[in-house]
Scaffold this motif. Structure first.
Motif, short mmCIF file in Angstrom:
data_model
loop_
_atom_site.label_atom_id
_atom_site.label_comp_id
_atom_site.label_asym_id
_atom_site.label_seq_id
_atom_site.Cartn_x
_atom_site.Cartn_y
_atom_site.Cartn_z
N GLN A 109 33.84 31.88 41.00
CA GLN A 109 34.33 32.28 39.69
C GLN A 109 34.63 33.78 39.66
O GLN A 109 33.76 34.60 39.92
N ASP A 110 35.86 34.14 39.34
CA ASP A 110 36.27 35.53 39.20
C ASP A 110 36.13 35.95 37.74
O ASP A 110 35.82 35.12 36.87
N VAL A 111 36.36 37.25 37.44
CA VAL A 111 36.30 37.71 36.04
C VAL A 111 37.62 38.27 35.54
O VAL A 111 37.72 38.69 34.40
N GLY A 112 38.66 38.31 36.38
CA GLY A 112 39.99 38.68 35.90
C GLY A 112 40.33 40.15 35.95
O GLY A 112 41.31 40.57 35.32
N ALA A 113 39.56 40.96 36.69
CA ALA A 113 39.83 42.39 36.79
C ALA A 113 40.04 42.79 38.24
O ALA A 113 39.41 42.24 39.15
N ARG A 114 40.90 43.77 38.46
CA ARG A 114 41.25 44.21 39.81
C ARG A 114 40.04 44.68 40.61
O ARG A 114 39.96 44.47 41.82
#
Length: 422
Positions: free
Chosen positions: A144-149
């Motif tokens: 699961q990622d969090v959507g930030a670079r």
């Protein structure tokens, strides 16, 4: 020092503004890629010797009778499955259980439950070495990622995609939601001269993509050798935030306990490159920003004067307890809390940069100027040294972000063919 409404309108135009009508909960829980693989797409992995890049967020409900509240690890599901052979595991930053501090090396070892080898991708190498892929016929990614670079998981994926291409084995991404939605694209685009493991390729601070979509983008433009497959979710839509999915939140890292922290992270993570605390060691990491010398009331007043849509700023005091960044442990910190009031209108990258500008100005007025830059780290996070240099020169927010609009428009065009969901 308030940002002009015209600038805010211009930047917001790059990312759909206007409130999105989100359901309180999805009518049916979103079905993540791991479940889709095991329920509908087994032919992709059947009979293969599989390696899996994962951590504590890799969970699915594919066992009969399971519900979203009783999800089990993808490791267990794949290891027990008769139609494939799970032979190796690979851990990203924070380790396979997600408990290692940020930036701390993760050791390789054995998985306690299965006895499988666990190869660290956050130690002497961030990319699977050929020796780590011996006997592996297919490499899977389920995190699961969090959507930030700045979050390293997608860059672990990008390097593993490259390694899979070099080894001639297929790479499969089991897709998961972007927890802060797939519509808003915000911040600056990384200058490739500043490419590091907190930003390998030119994407914005907030990219608005799922991990599967990021993989498609990387594959299309920078790592084309691998045979890439993305197992799509069912039921996810771009306007969804994580609470809309019906899925249980599992903290992706020790200081990402909630979607609220993830909401602010694309902006407030920047302040890790300064002497300010971002609330590590508290119950609200990335929601609180401050330092013992800072006047939180004054900073909150200055930030509220910008009139940023979708957010307000409140003066706070907090005491970090054993913070992983070592900042102000046991000391009372004064600062501000970022409070998202309308998430669909809120740009955390603008808000955080304004906080850097205003806190820097407040520090200049104090005896001895207590401001601190960790210049190398700030520039890595910002993806450029331009932001830091202009803040230090006293440049206004309007002038500093004037180039962002064109960057974001170009990126939205670049990413469009890689998007999988409406």
């Amino acid at each position: 020092m308030a940002a002009s409404l015209s600038l805010l309108a211009l930047l917001t135009a790059c990312s759909p503004s206007g409130a999105v009508d989100r359901p309180a909960h999805a009518a049916d829980p979103v079905v993540v890629g791991a479940d889709v693989l095991l329920r509908d797409s087994l032919e992709l992995v059947r009979g293969r010797r599989v390696g899996l890049i994962t951590n504590q967020t890799g969970r699915a409900t594919a066992r009969a009778g399971s519900s979203a509240d009783s999800a089990v690890s993808t490791v267990s599901l794949l290891f027990d499955h008769p139609d494939l052979d799970l032979v190796a595991l690979y851990s990203p930053e924070h380790g396979i259980e997600g408990v290692v501090r940020e930036g701390e090396r993760v050791a390789s070892g054995r998985h306690a439950e299965t006895g499988l080898p666990v190869y660290s991708l956050y130690d002497e190498t961030n990319e699977p070495l050929p020796s780590m892929l011996e006997g592996v016929e297919m490499l899977l990614f389920d995190i699961q990622d969090v959507g930030a670079r700045y979050y390293t998981y997608v860059w672990t994926m990008a390097l593993a995609l490259r390694a899979a291409g070099a080894a001639g084995i297929p790479f499969v991404v089991l897709d998961r939601p972007n927890p802060i939605g797939g519509e808003l694209v915000q911040g600056n685009v990384l200058d490739t001269a500043f490419a590091t493991f907190v930003g390998l390729h030119p994407v914005p601070m907030r990219h608005g993509m799922t991990v599967g979509e990021v993989a498609r983008l990387v594959h299309a433009h920078w790592e084309p050798r691998a045979e890439l497959h993305v197992v799509q979710m069912k039921g996810w839509k771009r306007e969804m935030w994580y609470e809309d999915t019906g899925l249980q939140w599992v903290a992706p890292s020790p200081n990402m306990p909630s979607v609220e922290s993830a909401t602010h992270y694309p902006g407030t993570c920047l302040l890790e490159g300064t002497g300010l605390s971002v609330g590590r060691g508290t119950e609200r990491p990335f929601q609180w920003v401050g330092a013992p010398w800072l006047d939180g009331e004054e900073l909150a007043e200055r930030l509220n004067a910008y009139g940023f849509p979708g957010v307000r700023f409140e003066a706070v005091q907090f005491t970090p307890n054993a913070p992983s960044d070592g900042k102000f442990a046991g000391s009372e910190v004064r600062g501000v809390r970022f409070v998202a009031t309308e998430r669909e209108l809120y740009d955390p990258t603008l808000a955080a940069l304004a906080a850097v500008i205003e806190a820097r100005q407040l520090a200049r007025a104090l005896p001895g100027d207590p401001w601190e830059w960790n210049a190398a780290h700030f520039d890595r996070l910002a993806g450029t040294d331009r932001v830091r240099r202009l803040v230090e020169q006293g440049t206004s927010l309007d002038s500093l972000v004037a180039v962002w609009d064109a960057q974001l428009r170009a990126f939205r065009t670049l990413r469009r063919p890689s998007l999988l969901y409406r």
